[in-house]
Design a protein around this motif. Structure first.
Motif: not given
Length: 401
Positions: A97-102, A10-11, A64-69, A16-17
């Motif tokens: 849209i793929v999001a990653t990293g901090r 969830m986090q 838009i679909q968002v994925k956090f990896v 990512g969103e």
């Protein structure tokens, strides 16, 4: 207390969103939704005051679909149905849209429905088609990384314009208001790749306008023939023929129409070369970084041209430094050139390459050529006099061409 897996998911989803929303809001209205709509984490609408959602035919929404990896081993899956139009073709308004990293390592990647169909493997899960891919294939590929927000947002915007056009063209033509525009072209042809022809979008627009003009003539004659078929008065029929049909009949009694500008062989071969060049860039996995470097180069030389002209300078020096292969850490400087540079001032667009090392280019330009303003070229809005000499060096280093 350690985080449970569902809480972590969830986090990550919220992170990512939030990143995707902040990215999209620079160009689009991001709409809230209360239920899952065809895999939409976000719905977007082109930021225009010309339409509203209450219009009889509102502008097309983007999905838009968002994925956090978290890492390269994360699996990404997208249901096939989300990415397909009603005819089975890739949906032009769907993007992943793929999001990653901090923190400072945060990165975004953008994939179209067509990208997903090409680079993901299709599987069946519980009787449902699903596209599946390991995150590693995305994260290591500069083709998908958002290196330039302007280019990435422009790609989405162009896709929504094209979707609107495709959906409405027959309806609008029936109203007599649909006309060719420069937007009606595949976004790949809007990418900055040099050619000896000129602007590909403008060339296609000329062809489209010629076809539209001819179609208008054909429709006028067809309507006249229809009126002639329905005529009940021979005098009326003669007038219809003489005024609306006879001007299109040649000496052999055949209907004739002009085909001027309907064909452009140079445009065809230029488009073929453009596609081949782009395929080479994508095969090398450097699309995002490559076009970001070109964008930065253009910005620098256009800004320099805006504050200088050929009457005050003899030479212009351009230094370009970047990390080889990845094209990161770009540093570009444009300055008054050294009088020691030898430039053949008699030839247009000539320059001297002082350095052509891997990751380091130095070019000295004749200011009277690259900064000259004339009726067909403005160096403050067009960069190709500078890029004509830089981009081939970059292509030779990266692509061997």
């Amino acid at each position: 207390m350690s985080e449970t897996p569902w809480l972590k998911r969830m986090q990550n989803g919220a992170i990512g969103e939030a990143r995707a929303k902040a990215f999209l809001m620079d160009r689009f209205w991001v709409l809230e939704r209360s239920v899952d709509v065809q895999g939409a984490d976000l719905l977007i609408q082109r930021n225009t005051l010309l339409h509203s959602m209450l219009d009889p035919r509102p502008p097309r929404l983007g999905v838009i679909q968002v994925k956090f990896v978290q890492d390269k081993d994360t699996s990404i899956s997208v249901p096939v149905e989300y990415t397909r139009a009603s005819d089975g073709s890739p949906a032009g308004e769907f993007f992943l849209i793929v999001a990653t990293g901090r923190d400072d390592d945060a990165r975004l990647f953008l994939l179209s429905a067509a990208d997903i169909a090409t680079h993901f493997r299709r599987k069946t899960r519980e009787g449902r088609g699903v596209f599946v891919c390991r995150a590693d294939r995305i994260l290591k590929n500069s083709n998908f990384e958002v290196k330039s927000r302007a280019l990435a947002l422009g790609r989405i915007d162009h896709a929504l314009r094209a979707a609107d056009f495709s959906d409405n063209r027959r309806y609008l033509r029936n109203l007599g208001v649909q006309r060719p525009t420069r937007d009606q072209i595949h976004p790949d042809y809007m990418l900055p790749i040099l050619n000896g022809y000129g602007d590909i979008a403008d060339g296609l627009l000329r062809q489209k306008k010629a076809a539209d003009r001819l179609l208008g003539e054909l429709e006028e004659v067809a309507e006249a023939l229809d009126k002639l078929v329905l005529a009940k008065d021979p005098i009326e029929a003669a007038i219809i023929f003489e005024e609306e049909i006879d001007p299109h009949i040649d000496g052999n009694g055949r209907l004739t129409f002009s085909s001027d500008n309907l064909s452009d062989e140079d445009l065809f071969w230029t488009a073929r070369a453009h596609v081949k060049h782009l395929e080479s860039v994508r095969a090398a996995g450097i699309e995002g970084a490559y076009f970001r470097l070109i964008e930065l180069f253009d910005q620098k030389v256009l800004a320099f041209a805006a504050s200088h002209d050929e009457t005050r300078l003899e030479r212009v020096h351009v230094n370009v430094q970047y990390t080889p292969k990845t094209l990161e850490e770009v540093v570009i400087s444009v300055a008054d050139g050294s009088p020691a540079c030898t430039v053949n001032n008699q030839e247009i667009h000539r320059s001297v390459v002082h350095n052509d090392e891997v990751g380091f280019k130095v070019i000295c330009y004749d200011a009277r050529q690259v900064l000259r303003r004339d009726s067909w070229y403005d160096p403050t809005t067009h960069s190709y006099r500078f890029r004509d000499d830089f981009q081939p060096l970059l292509d030779k280093e990266l692509l061997g061409q």
